[in-house]
Scaffold this active site. Structure first.
Site, PDB file in Angstrom:
ATOM      1  N   CYS A   1      -5.935 -14.940   1.512  1.00  0.00           N
ATOM      2  CA  CYS A   1      -7.136 -14.457   0.937  1.00  0.00           C
ATOM      3  C   CYS A   1      -7.405 -15.276  -0.458  1.00  0.00           C
ATOM      4  O   CYS A   1      -8.566 -15.294  -0.812  1.00  0.00           O
ATOM      5  CB  CYS A   1      -7.348 -13.108   0.760  1.00  0.00           C
ATOM      6  SG  CYS A   1      -5.911 -12.193   0.092  1.00  0.00           S
TER       7      CYS A   1
ATOM      8  N   GLU B   1      -4.103  -3.705  -6.627  1.00  0.00           N
ATOM      9  CA  GLU B   1      -2.776  -3.424  -6.191  1.00  0.00           C
ATOM     10  C   GLU B   1      -1.808  -3.921  -6.745  1.00  0.00           C
ATOM     11  O   GLU B   1      -2.041  -4.968  -7.717  1.00  0.00           O
ATOM     12  CB  GLU B   1      -2.761  -4.094  -4.625  1.00  0.00           C
ATOM     13  CG  GLU B   1      -3.734  -3.161  -3.558  1.00  0.00           C
ATOM     14  CD  GLU B   1      -3.542  -3.499  -2.177  1.00  0.00           C
ATOM     15  OE1 GLU B   1      -3.294  -2.576  -1.467  1.00  0.00           O
ATOM     16  OE2 GLU B   1      -3.475  -4.697  -1.978  1.00  0.00           O
TER      17      GLU B   1
ATOM     18  N   LYS C   1       0.820  -1.163   0.072  1.00  0.00           N
ATOM     19  CA  LYS C   1      -0.074  -0.060   0.069  1.00  0.00           C
ATOM     20  C   LYS C   1       0.732   1.215   0.087  1.00  0.00           C
ATOM     21  O   LYS C   1       0.393   2.237  -0.663  1.00  0.00           O
ATOM     22  CB  LYS C   1      -1.168  -0.148   1.161  1.00  0.00           C
ATOM     23  CG  LYS C   1      -1.949  -1.253   1.107  1.00  0.00           C
ATOM     24  CD  LYS C   1      -2.956  -1.169   2.202  1.00  0.00           C
ATOM     25  CE  LYS C   1      -3.958  -2.356   2.230  1.00  0.00           C
ATOM     26  NZ  LYS C   1      -4.646  -2.393   0.804  1.00  0.00           N
TER      27      LYS C   1
ATOM     28  N   GLU D   1      -9.053  -4.852  -1.247  1.00  0.00           N
ATOM     29  CA  GLU D   1      -8.849  -6.342  -1.452  1.00  0.00           C
ATOM     30  C   GLU D   1      -9.634  -6.917  -0.366  1.00  0.00           C
ATOM     31  O   GLU D   1      -9.100  -7.141   0.849  1.00  0.00           O
ATOM     32  CB  GLU D   1      -7.362  -6.734  -1.560  1.00  0.00           C
ATOM     33  CG  GLU D   1      -6.766  -7.960  -2.125  1.00  0.00           C
ATOM     34  CD  GLU D   1      -6.762  -8.931  -1.386  1.00  0.00           C
ATOM     35  OE1 GLU D   1      -7.271 -10.109  -1.790  1.00  0.00           O
ATOM     36  OE2 GLU D   1      -6.215  -8.886  -0.340  1.00  0.00           O
TER      37      GLU D   1
END
Length: 490
Positions: A286, A464, A162, A252
């Site tokens: 994830c 991202e 990030k 996300e």
């Protein structure tokens, strides 16, 4: 007695006491040890961080692209020099095996920062001719102050994913790590300062998402929120961000990803892929491919290969480099995963292996859950419909390609998908019909810095990594230039 000293906030280039005495505990999930007491940021601390970020961002954005690039490259060098130290801390805080954190978490985070450091001088606009006497040019300008809210499974990597594009584009970032795993993000803040990033350009506020996260999403002078976490929380973040000031949002979110094994697949390769798609990082990824679709006539053979491989997993103390499967991130999360396992049994899925908490010897002190494989699963089972975020594989059988594509897409999620086949024509044909933002053919899990990652449907908004993420941290200004005479209609 905690192992480490009190963990403070990081604001304006230095550690700073929070506005209250409230703290929370950082717990080692391998043994329940209290690692540190961590301060909780107050709403006033959020305001302090925003003021600091606004000041620092002006200095940072005024630097030349090459100056910013060199500073970020220095941060990359420091990260790599301290790789093992940071990896050891990440292992203590998350329970992830050191054999993973040493070679993945800091390494891949540093790679992303290096990638964006190299792109800083390439941020450019366009020149658009209108006529002989007039043209338009565009500028990509930083947004200003942005916020990142991280998840607990890859703390420092997510902070770098990030902050790297945000800082490369000339922004300042206020980052809130997960309350469960806050320690390495504070170390990242130190590294940015040491590398020469101006004070305030990367501030870290620790605390709960319910409080600190909400204050960040609601703050009127924060221009963008980049969030990683669960889908339900993501919806709240988006609602809060849009209600306060129409912030840009990148998210996300969760997944329940399908892995399709084709009838021509090498079953050893298929089993290896399924293992990586389910048990890497103790199943807390994830993008995990937890719905494994196998042709009915190959199901028994595939199950045998999975059982054989599960037996080879080295569950143990995550600080031991021989271990490749540690505890879950926390005791509450362990209880959640065990609840799903109980639900799977209750709804009729057959346990092929695992299915319980590990309590022998030293395991009794930690949040250890055995690698678990369910078979004879159906699409309506809870363990097939909902994201578990733990080491739980569900094997489902199918008959035809058309059927498996339909069933793979029968989910609210759309984060990832994969296929194992020898036929590349089939691979591309199937992948192009799957509703997922990240797809793998004959592999699973790699996400290079240059690869945009993000989900379809309720698995996210935006991307991202890759060039698109850098552009998403800028806004375009269009400027028309008139070189000829200007005639008013009045």
């Amino acid at each position: 007695m905690a192992r480490f000293e009190l963990q403070k906030l990081y604001i304006d280039g230095a550690y700073s006491d929070a506005g209250s005495d409230a703290t929370f505990e950082a717990i080692n999930p391998a043994n329940g040890e209290v690692l540190a007491h961590v301060q909780r940021a107050t709403k006033e601390d959020v305001e302090r961080a925003v003021v600091s970020a606004e000041k620092g961002q002006k200095i940072w954005a005024a630097m030349t692209a090459m100056e910013r690039s060199r500073i970020l490259r220095r941060a990359v060098d420091i990260l790599r020099e301290r790789n093992d130290e940071l990896a050891a801390l990440e292992t203590l805080d998350t329970g992830k095996a050191f054999s993973e954190t040493k070679y993945v978490d800091i390494v891949t985070g540093a790679d992303v920062l290096e990638y964006y450091a190299g792109l800083v001088p390439a941020i450019e606009g366009e020149q658009i001719p209108l006529r002989d006497t007039s043209f338009v040019y565009t500028r990509r300008e930083p947004l200003g102050v942005v916020a990142g809210i991280g998840a607990w499974n890859y703390p420092i990597q997510i902070a770098l994913w990030k902050s790297a594009p945000a800082l490369a584009a000339g922004n300042a970032m206020i980052f809130k790590p997960s309350e469960v795993t806050s320690l390495t993000t504070l170390k990242l803040a130190e590294i940015y300062t040491e590398a020469g990033v101006p004070n305030g350009v990367f501030n870290v506020l620790t605390g709960s998402g319910r409080e600190v996260g909400t204050w960040l999403t609601e703050h009127p002078r924060i221009e963008k929120i980049s969030f990683t976490g669960g889908t339900d929380t993501g919806k709240k973040v988006m609602a809060s961000a849009s209600a306060s000031s129409l912030k840009d949002v990148t998210m996300e979110l969760g997944g329940k990803s399908p892995l399709i094994i084709c009838d021509d697949a090498d079953l050893d390769r298929a089993a290896d892929t399924a293992m990586m798609a389910n048990f890497y990082s103790s199943g807390q990824v994830c993008t995990n491919g937890t719905r494994v679709f196998v042709p009915s006539h190959l199901k028994a053979a595939f199950e045998a290969k999975i059982v054989e491989r599960v037996a080879r997993i080295r569950v143990g103390n995550p600080e031991d480099e021989n271990t490749n499967f540690g505890p879950l991130v926390s005791f509450p999360h362990m209880e959640s995963v065990l609840g799903y396992i109980a639900k799977g049994k209750e709804e009729g899925a057959r346990v092929l292996c695992g299915g319980e908490r590990l309590t022998d010897g030293e395991f009794a002190k930690g949040a250890f859950v055995a690698p678990t494989v369910f078979t004879d699963c159906t699409d309506d089972m809870t363990i097939v419909r909902e994201e578990i975020f733990g080491p739980v594989m569900a094997i489902l059988s199918y008959e035809t390609e058309e059927e498996v594509i339909r069933r793979a897409n029968d989910t609210d999620f759309g984060l990832a998908a994969g296929i194992v086949t020898r036929d590349l024509n089939r691979a591309h044909r199937v992948i192009h019909q799957l509703e997922a933002g990240i797809c793998w053919i004959n592999a699973w899990g790699e996400s290079d810095a240059k690869m945009p990652v993000g989900g379809y449907k309720q698995s996210g908004v935006g991307r991202e990594n890759g060039i698109s993420s850098l552009n998403n941290f800028t806004r375009i200004k269009s400027v028309q230039v008139e070189l000829g005479d200007y005639v008013s209609v009045f």
